[in-house]
Design a protein around this motif. Sequence first.
Motif, mmCIF file in Angstrom:
data_model
loop_
_atom_site.group_PDB
_atom_site.id
_atom_site.type_symbol
_atom_site.label_atom_id
_atom_site.label_comp_id
_atom_site.label_asym_id
_atom_site.label_seq_id
_atom_site.Cartn_x
_atom_site.Cartn_y
_atom_site.Cartn_z
ATOM 1 N N LEU A 1 -0.378 9.179 -0.043
ATOM 2 C CA LEU A 1 0.550 8.307 -0.741
ATOM 3 C C LEU A 1 -0.260 7.122 -1.250
ATOM 4 C CD1 LEU A 1 3.623 8.258 -1.280
ATOM 5 C CD2 LEU A 1 3.843 6.719 0.672
ATOM 6 N N CYS A 2 -0.020 6.715 -2.484
ATOM 7 C CA CYS A 2 -0.849 5.681 -3.127
ATOM 8 C C CYS A 2 0.041 4.653 -3.804
ATOM 9 C CB CYS A 2 -1.783 6.353 -4.142
ATOM 10 S SG CYS A 2 -2.763 5.213 -5.144
ATOM 11 N N ILE A 3 -0.353 3.391 -3.718
ATOM 12 C CA ILE A 3 0.368 2.343 -4.436
ATOM 13 C C ILE A 3 -0.629 1.542 -5.274
ATOM 14 C CG2 ILE A 3 0.251 0.680 -2.517
ATOM 15 C CD1 ILE A 3 3.062 -0.288 -3.456
ATOM 16 N N CYS A 4 -0.291 1.378 -6.546
ATOM 17 C CA CYS A 4 -1.133 0.607 -7.469
ATOM 18 C C CYS A 4 -0.488 -0.749 -7.707
ATOM 19 C CB CYS A 4 -1.286 1.336 -8.802
ATOM 20 S SG CYS A 4 -2.048 2.961 -8.667
ATOM 21 N N ILE A 5 -1.309 -1.789 -7.626
ATOM 22 C CA ILE A 5 -0.832 -3.159 -7.863
ATOM 23 C C ILE A 5 -1.692 -3.751 -8.969
ATOM 24 C CG2 ILE A 5 -0.401 -5.420 -6.845
ATOM 25 C CD1 ILE A 5 -0.351 -4.015 -4.098
ATOM 26 N N ASN A 6 -1.101 -3.899 -10.137
ATOM 27 C CA ASN A 6 -1.810 -4.494 -11.266
ATOM 28 C C ASN A 6 -1.445 -5.972 -11.362
ATOM 29 O OD1 ASN A 6 -3.317 -2.274 -12.661
ATOM 30 N ND2 ASN A 6 -1.290 -1.349 -12.673
ATOM 31 N N ARG A 7 -2.434 -6.813 -11.047
ATOM 32 C CA ARG A 7 -2.245 -8.268 -11.122
ATOM 33 C C ARG A 7 -2.836 -8.722 -12.451
ATOM 34 N NH1 ARG A 7 -2.964 -10.203 -5.246
ATOM 35 N NH2 ARG A 7 -3.152 -8.301 -4.021
ATOM 36 N N PHE A 8 -1.979 -8.895 -13.432
ATOM 37 C CA PHE A 8 -2.451 -9.210 -14.767
ATOM 38 C C PHE A 8 -3.309 -10.475 -14.768
ATOM 39 C CE2 PHE A 8 1.508 -6.792 -15.654
ATOM 40 C CZ PHE A 8 0.884 -5.699 -16.225
ATOM 41 N N MET A 9 -4.380 -10.433 -15.565
ATOM 42 C CA MET A 9 -5.346 -11.522 -15.695
ATOM 43 C C MET A 9 -6.120 -11.766 -14.399
ATOM 44 S SD MET A 9 -5.056 -12.156 -18.780
ATOM 45 C CE MET A 9 -4.065 -12.491 -20.217
ATOM 46 N N ASP A 10 -6.031 -10.855 -13.446
ATOM 47 C CA ASP A 10 -6.744 -11.035 -12.191
ATOM 48 C C ASP A 10 -7.482 -9.758 -11.810
ATOM 49 O OD1 ASP A 10 -7.748 -11.775 -9.792
ATOM 50 O OD2 ASP A 10 -5.818 -12.068 -8.785
ATOM 51 N N ARG A 11 -6.772 -8.784 -11.233
ATOM 52 C CA ARG A 11 -7.418 -7.541 -10.834
ATOM 53 C C ARG A 11 -6.390 -6.424 -10.677
ATOM 54 N NH1 ARG A 11 -11.011 -7.927 -7.382
ATOM 55 N NH2 ARG A 11 -11.384 -10.156 -7.653
ATOM 56 N N CYS A 12 -6.899 -5.197 -10.624
ATOM 57 C CA CYS A 12 -6.076 -4.008 -10.390
ATOM 58 C C CYS A 12 -6.513 -3.362 -9.085
ATOM 59 C CB CYS A 12 -6.225 -3.012 -11.547
ATOM 60 S SG CYS A 12 -5.730 -3.652 -13.162
ATOM 61 N N GLU A 13 -5.554 -3.114 -8.200
ATOM 62 C CA GLU A 13 -5.857 -2.549 -6.893
ATOM 63 C C GLU A 13 -5.140 -1.216 -6.702
ATOM 64 O OE1 GLU A 13 -6.170 -6.844 -4.536
ATOM 65 O OE2 GLU A 13 -4.576 -5.414 -4.054
ATOM 66 N N ALA A 14 -5.740 -0.357 -5.874
ATOM 67 C CA ALA A 14 -5.089 0.872 -5.448
ATOM 68 C C ALA A 14 -5.299 1.028 -3.953
ATOM 69 C CB ALA A 14 -5.654 2.076 -6.194
ATOM 70 N N TRP A 15 -4.210 1.294 -3.237
ATOM 71 C CA TRP A 15 -4.246 1.489 -1.790
ATOM 72 C C TRP A 15 -3.764 2.897 -1.474
ATOM 73 C CZ3 TRP A 15 -5.250 -2.610 1.831
ATOM 74 C CH2 TRP A 15 -5.444 -3.861 1.237
ATOM 75 N N ILE A 16 -4.386 3.549 -0.493
ATOM 76 C CA ILE A 16 -3.942 4.867 -0.068
ATOM 77 C C ILE A 16 -3.580 4.842 1.416
ATOM 78 C CG2 ILE A 16 -5.221 6.164 -1.818
ATOM 79 C CD1 ILE A 16 -7.368 6.731 0.268
ATOM 80 N N PRO B 1 3.202 -9.331 -11.333
ATOM 81 C CA PRO B 1 2.655 -8.119 -10.718
ATOM 82 C C PRO B 1 3.364 -6.864 -11.232
ATOM 83 C CG PRO B 1 4.220 -9.119 -9.233
ATOM 84 C CD PRO B 1 4.134 -10.038 -10.431
ATOM 85 N N MET B 2 2.657 -5.750 -11.257
ATOM 86 C CA MET B 2 3.259 -4.469 -11.593
ATOM 87 C C MET B 2 2.896 -3.498 -10.480
ATOM 88 S SD MET B 2 2.927 -2.086 -15.007
ATOM 89 C CE MET B 2 1.384 -1.305 -14.531
ATOM 90 N N LEU B 3 3.897 -2.999 -9.763
ATOM 91 C CA LEU B 3 3.688 -2.072 -8.661
ATOM 92 C C LEU B 3 4.111 -0.676 -9.091
ATOM 93 C CD1 LEU B 3 4.008 -4.942 -7.254
ATOM 94 C CD2 LEU B 3 4.716 -3.672 -5.239
ATOM 95 N N GLU B 4 3.329 0.316 -8.676
ATOM 96 C CA GLU B 4 3.681 1.700 -8.975
ATOM 97 C C GLU B 4 3.276 2.586 -7.808
ATOM 98 O OE1 GLU B 4 3.275 5.082 -12.488
ATOM 99 O OE2 GLU B 4 2.213 3.171 -12.661
ATOM 100 N N LEU B 5 4.232 3.327 -7.305
ATOM 101 C CA LEU B 5 3.991 4.254 -6.205
ATOM 102 C C LEU B 5 3.651 5.624 -6.782
ATOM 103 C CD1 LEU B 5 4.163 4.238 -3.063
ATOM 104 C CD2 LEU B 5 6.471 5.176 -3.311
ATOM 105 N N ASP B 6 2.682 6.305 -6.192
ATOM 106 C CA ASP B 6 2.287 7.617 -6.676
ATOM 107 C C ASP B 6 1.640 8.406 -5.550
ATOM 108 O OD1 ASP B 6 1.770 9.712 -8.566
ATOM 109 O OD2 ASP B 6 1.684 8.175 -10.124
ATOM 110 N N ALA B 7 1.233 9.645 -5.857
ATOM 111 C CA ALA B 7 0.502 10.473 -4.905
ATOM 112 C C ALA B 7 -0.889 10.727 -5.456
ATOM 113 C CB ALA B 7 1.229 11.788 -4.673
ATOM 114 N N LEU B 8 -1.898 10.583 -4.611
ATOM 115 C CA LEU B 8 -3.286 10.842 -4.994
ATOM 116 C C LEU B 8 -3.820 11.907 -4.041
ATOM 117 C CD1 LEU B 8 -5.775 10.181 -6.711
ATOM 118 C CD2 LEU B 8 -6.321 8.355 -5.089
#
Length: 402
Positions: A288-303, A277-284
Amino acid sequence: MLNIPRELIWDILLRLQLKDLIRYGCVSKAWYAFIHNQDFIKPHLESSIKTNSTRTILLHTTPSYFLSLPFDNDEKLGTATVVRFSIPSKDPVKETTVTVGYANGLVCIRNCIDEDISYITLWNPSIPKLKKIPIRTHELCCLFSHSQLVDASAQHEPRAQPSPKSERLDIYGFGYDSTNDDYKLVGIIRKPADEYEVSVYSLKANSWKRIQNIPCCGFSLFAPNNHMVFSKGALSWLMWKKLHKELQYVIVTLDLTSEKYREFPIPVDRIGEIENPMLELDALGDYLCICINRFMDRCEAWIMKEYGVTESWSLLYSIEAVYIIDMLYTVEFRTYKPLVFSKNGKTVLLKMSKNFKSDSLVWYDLEKKSFKQVEISGLPGLFKPTICWGSLCLLDGDPVIV
């Protein structure tokens, strides 16, 4: 100026571009004082944000170039042009440039010589003006040790020892304290046994001070994307620890006014079960936003729709991973990072990265779940984007060297 109603002057000046305002400041002392007054600078920035009249995307590319991309409407992006940013380099061979953060038109830039020594500058690319931040006591000691090493080597004397690696600076964060109308820079040093020492720089006071250490005992700063995010008057960052053979993540926040800490969980459980997994916190925007990139599966963004309320986490999108295996059996995977909502809120501008080797911008329709490629002239292959609005902040700073 005395014969013109102040309200009319105010309304006219609020509509003007920054370059025109700076030029009109030379008309008279009264105009100069009017335009430099914080009572005018703040509403001018608010007007710019409301109308998107000065919105741009600042693109930071390797090694230390910046490009500005006009973005005053959702339908069309302009041509990326080089923006001048130059301060005297201490060591141009070793030096790298990192974007620390952004607030109210000001970009915080860190020039790093190595992991112990860095120089920080506040930069307003719209004007353009800058201010150099004084070096912290810790880095001053490291710089002294670094100079001793160089001098001793040149004179064939016994070498001085630099600071131990168990004590080094990890991350910086930059934001705005609206209560005290002050811009603040936060620096964190990792001490032995995963203790984290925190210092805060105040632009008003032009000085650093120590505050309480991070209270999250047993947690470590998250890597590799260990950066702070400014949102709702606070800086936030990710920390983690291993608990019963699983990784537990937490978001830690520091309120820039009260200088008090809070913590709350991320919106997804059992991250340890996700492969790579690759997690990245950011502002949208305001979220407040967190991106979770699940390689070979899916990419999610939560706010987080209501700041600090764990139950308000909402899934913005979940994009299935698209990966292609070519004739050479090379796998192409894509990651996504949300940058800004469209005016109607139905689409979001994403930075799309292919194998971390090629970046582009795309619009993503949240209802139709479809993409629209953005055609831009002068876009570099790799970049770190920052959404900026033009402002008069730092108007009395030093001019940028061109």
